[in-house]
Design a protein around this motif. Structure first.
Motif, mmCIF file in Angstrom:
data_model
loop_
_atom_site.group_PDB
_atom_site.id
_atom_site.type_symbol
_atom_site.label_atom_id
_atom_site.label_comp_id
_atom_site.label_asym_id
_atom_site.label_seq_id
_atom_site.Cartn_x
_atom_site.Cartn_y
_atom_site.Cartn_z
ATOM 1 N N VAL B 281 29.357 31.374 31.306
ATOM 2 C CA VAL B 281 30.706 31.149 31.843
ATOM 3 C C VAL B 281 31.042 32.260 32.847
ATOM 4 O O VAL B 281 32.198 32.635 33.001
ATOM 5 N N ILE B 282 30.007 32.731 33.533
ATOM 6 C CA ILE B 282 30.172 33.905 34.394
ATOM 7 C C ILE B 282 31.187 33.666 35.521
ATOM 8 O O ILE B 282 32.029 34.517 35.799
ATOM 9 N N LEU B 283 31.136 32.473 36.134
ATOM 10 C CA LEU B 283 32.089 32.226 37.222
ATOM 11 C C LEU B 283 33.506 32.007 36.694
ATOM 12 O O LEU B 283 34.477 32.308 37.377
ATOM 13 N N ASP B 284 33.635 31.517 35.462
ATOM 14 C CA ASP B 284 34.966 31.428 34.852
ATOM 15 C C ASP B 284 35.538 32.829 34.636
ATOM 16 O O ASP B 284 36.735 33.050 34.803
ATOM 17 N N GLN B 285 34.643 33.761 34.261
ATOM 18 C CA GLN B 285 35.096 35.149 34.099
ATOM 19 C C GLN B 285 35.667 35.664 35.418
ATOM 20 O O GLN B 285 36.717 36.301 35.445
ATOM 21 N N VAL B 286 34.959 35.390 36.509
ATOM 22 C CA VAL B 286 35.429 35.864 37.819
ATOM 23 C C VAL B 286 36.778 35.238 38.159
ATOM 24 O O VAL B 286 37.724 35.919 38.571
ATOM 25 N N ARG B 287 36.887 33.934 37.933
ATOM 26 C CA ARG B 287 38.133 33.229 38.243
ATOM 27 C C ARG B 287 39.271 33.772 37.381
ATOM 28 O O ARG B 287 40.364 34.049 37.867
ATOM 29 N N ASN B 288 38.999 33.958 36.109
ATOM 30 C CA ASN B 288 40.019 34.482 35.203
ATOM 31 C C ASN B 288 40.406 35.912 35.549
ATOM 32 O O ASN B 288 41.515 36.344 35.250
ATOM 33 N N GLY B 289 39.478 36.647 36.182
ATOM 34 C CA GLY B 289 39.764 38.028 36.567
ATOM 35 C C GLY B 289 40.954 38.115 37.503
ATOM 36 O O GLY B 289 41.790 39.021 37.394
ATOM 37 N N VAL B 290 41.068 37.177 38.421
ATOM 38 C CA VAL B 290 42.195 37.191 39.363
ATOM 39 C C VAL B 290 43.508 36.956 38.611
ATOM 40 O O VAL B 290 44.472 37.713 38.769
ATOM 41 N N ALA B 291 43.541 35.940 37.750
ATOM 42 C CA ALA B 291 44.771 35.638 36.994
ATOM 43 C C ALA B 291 45.144 36.806 36.082
ATOM 44 O O ALA B 291 46.321 37.161 35.962
ATOM 45 N N LEU B 292 44.134 37.395 35.462
ATOM 46 C CA LEU B 292 44.396 38.500 34.545
ATOM 47 C C LEU B 292 44.969 39.698 35.292
ATOM 48 O O LEU B 292 45.920 40.334 34.859
ATOM 49 N N ARG B 293 44.399 39.989 36.458
ATOM 50 C CA ARG B 293 44.894 41.145 37.228
ATOM 51 C C ARG B 293 46.268 40.861 37.811
ATOM 52 O O ARG B 293 47.093 41.764 37.949
ATOM 53 N N MET B 294 46.543 39.597 38.125
ATOM 54 C CA MET B 294 47.916 39.244 38.530
ATOM 55 C C MET B 294 48.878 39.542 37.387
ATOM 56 O O MET B 294 49.978 40.066 37.610
ATOM 57 N N ALA B 295 48.473 39.203 36.180
ATOM 58 C CA ALA B 295 49.336 39.440 35.017
ATOM 59 C C ALA B 295 49.608 40.934 34.853
ATOM 60 O O ALA B 295 50.752 41.352 34.651
ATOM 61 N N VAL B 296 48.562 41.745 34.983
ATOM 62 C CA VAL B 296 48.725 43.191 34.817
ATOM 63 C C VAL B 296 49.632 43.748 35.916
ATOM 64 O O VAL B 296 50.545 44.544 35.651
ATOM 65 N N LEU B 297 49.413 43.300 37.147
ATOM 66 C CA LEU B 297 50.256 43.792 38.249
ATOM 67 C C LEU B 297 51.700 43.332 38.067
ATOM 68 O O LEU B 297 52.645 44.081 38.318
ATOM 69 N N TYR B 298 51.886 42.093 37.629
ATOM 70 C CA TYR B 298 53.238 41.593 37.386
ATOM 71 C C TYR B 298 53.951 42.453 36.347
ATOM 72 O O TYR B 298 55.109 42.825 36.514
#
Lengths: 207, 311
Positions: B281-298
């Motif tokens: 699920v390596i590419l899902d990890q990459v995709r989720n990385g953007v959403a996760l970092r948005m959450a942290v920045l928010y």
């Protein structure tokens, strides 16, 4: 009413104990009253919109969600038309994120169909300053270009700070700005019979 | 979130982790829209301060910031005075004077983000420090597992590789334990820290035992340049013993997923076919990385340190 809390209120919900102050919370609209209002509003929507197939009810969570579902039921009973219901969180479009310490929790967004060429009816529980509706409209425009946008509010408190007009009002309820007006279920969530209460504010906190 | 900075998983309790994951799940919905950008951090500035080369993590933070409408500035070793021997803290102070709303720090030395947080008004987010922590990687891994399995609690997670030198392992061990998973680590004895089981994990040198009944298998990147000849005799031997392939994976549960923080050394820690296809699920990890970092920045960007003290 995500955006309509008085500025002095803390982020997030109050503790349940605070919701029944000594002078008692005041039910201004009970379940029967809410159902009647939503029946009338459904008729008004039918009256004002010839082509119901293009109608798209978009609820502002959390309070708008059960109201939009009920409205959709009413509309299909009156006009025999299945009306699409969406949910649109306005939090990321709020104009007051800068002044707050802790960030508000996000809520879900579910937009099952495109908004282009649709008549969008935003459904909120309590309208006041107009800032939530402003945020909802901005969010909506990022999803596409609706033909028109109309607004339903179960309760209109007044205190408008922006040039926003509510097209369909369940009940006008004059309040002081520091009061809280809430749509509630019987056990804190928005399930089962609903009611609108006014919680007198301004005592335990100052601006 | 009570804290102002995100320096590691260590300082977070389960409710913090859950808040970040829940926020990230809402951010994922944004990724499905035609317009993926929201005005939340309009007028805010996020500085990516990378003292160590990184394309993937930096890009992920950059996209996350931009999707929230922040201005994102990249500072890296090759393009700044960092190569002119300006001290780390001087650089941080100089940056702080420009009033950023969040600073994302990566450094090859453990503890640097914390040091920088000590002199900065802006919230600091650790994007990887030495062999210490890489909290956003662990959080995006939690998010990916939760999405795949519906939960984290009660799962068995096996991490394979150089556990001792890996910040990804360190953060993931803590994150998965705190969320209620059983965590196992596996690798050659030279790659397992002596007291690793004191972290609350089970250590294995046999892949068969380590993978038995695992729901999630996470392969770590082998630092080829660092390790050849030092911690194991040869790449080939490592790959034969600890490399993941469809045949080693049969020891794990039938529906086990394979994860990797990237970039993958194909044919070393993961076989070629596993790197590209389910159950990885390596590419899902990459995709989720953007959403996760948005959450942290928010949750963090623009929050003031003073607000933390007053609650």
């Amino acid at each position: 009413m995500a955006n309509d809390l008085p500025q002095s209120s803390p982020p997030g919900a109050r503790a349940p104990g605070q919701e029944t102050p000594q002078n008692g919370s005041n039910v201004v609209l009970d379940d029967t009253g809410i159902r009647r209002a939503l029946t009338r509003i459904a008729h008004e929507i039918v009256e004002r919109n010839e082509d119901l197939s293009r109608l798209y009810l978009v609820a502002v969570p959390n309070g708008g969600v059960p109201l939009a579902r009920q409205l959709a039921e009413n509309l299909s009973a009156i006009a025999d038309e299945e009306v699409t219901v969406g949910i649109l969180d306005t939090t990321l479009y709020r104009d007051d994120l800068i002044v707050r310490g802790e960030r508000p929790r996000l809520r879900r967004t579910e937009m099952p169909s495109v908004v282009d060429e649709r008549v969008v009816v935003l459904v909120d529980d309590v309208a006041s300053t107009g800032r939530t509706i402003r945020a909802a409209m901005d969010a909506l425009m990022d999803f596409g270009r609706p033909t028109s946008v109309q607004v339903v509010a179960l309760v209109d408190r007044g205190h408008r700070e922006l040039p926003i007009k509510i097209d369909y009002v369940g009940k006008n309820i004059p309040t002081r700005t520091e009061d809280l007006v809430r749509l509630q279920g019987e056990s804190g969530d928005l399930e089962g019979p609903l009611r609108v209460v006014v919680l007198p504010g301004g005592q335990e906190e100052s601006a | 979130m009570i804290a102002t900075d995100l320096l590691g998983i260590e300082g977070l309790d389960r409710s913090d982790l859950e808040l970040i994951l829940e926020t990230a799940e809402h951010m994922q919905e944004l990724g499905t829209r035609a317009v993926k950008k929201v005005p939340t951090l309009r007028g805010r500035t996020i500085v990516n301060l990378f003292f160590e080369a990184s394309t993937r993590t930096r890009t992920s933070f950059e996209i996350a910031g931009k999707r929230l409408s922040a201005d994102v500035i990249n500072f890296s070793t090759s393009s700044s005075s960092l190569s002119k021997h300006e001290s780390i803290l001087d650089t941080a102070r100089t940056l702080d004077a420009m009033q950023p709303d969040a600073v994302v720090v990566r450094h090859k030395v453990a503890g640097v983000p914390q040091q920088i947080a000590g002199v900065l008004d802006a919230p600091v987010i650790n994007a990887g420090d030495g062999a210490h922590e890489h909290p956003t990687q662990a959080l995006l891994d939690l998010l990916t597992v939760k999405q795949e399995k519906g939960r984290v609690d009660g799962l068995t997670v096996t991490i394979v590789g150089d556990i001792g030198h890996s910040r990804v392992a360190r953060s993931n061990i803590q994150a998965f334990l705190r969320m209620g998973a059983e965590v196992r680590v596996a690798g050659p004895p030279t790659m397992l820290p002596p007291a690793v089981e004191s972290l609350g994990v089970k250590a294995f040198t046999s892949m068969r035992e380590a993978l038995d009944g695992a729901d999630v298998v996470m392969a770590l990147r082998i630092q080829l340049e660092r390790l050849e000849g030092a911690l194991f005799p040869s790449i080939r031997e490592y790959s034969e013993t600890f490399g993941l392939s469809r045949s080693t994976l049969r020891y794990a549960k039938d529906d086990a997923i394979v994860m990797h923080p990237g970039p993958v050394n194909r044919g070393v820690e993961l076989s070629h076919d596993l790197a590209d296809h389910r159950p990885s699920v390596i590419l899902d990890q990459v995709r989720n990385g953007v959403a996760l970092r948005m959450a942290v920045l928010y949750l963090l960007a623009g929050r003031e340190r003073a607000a933390e003290v007053s609650g």
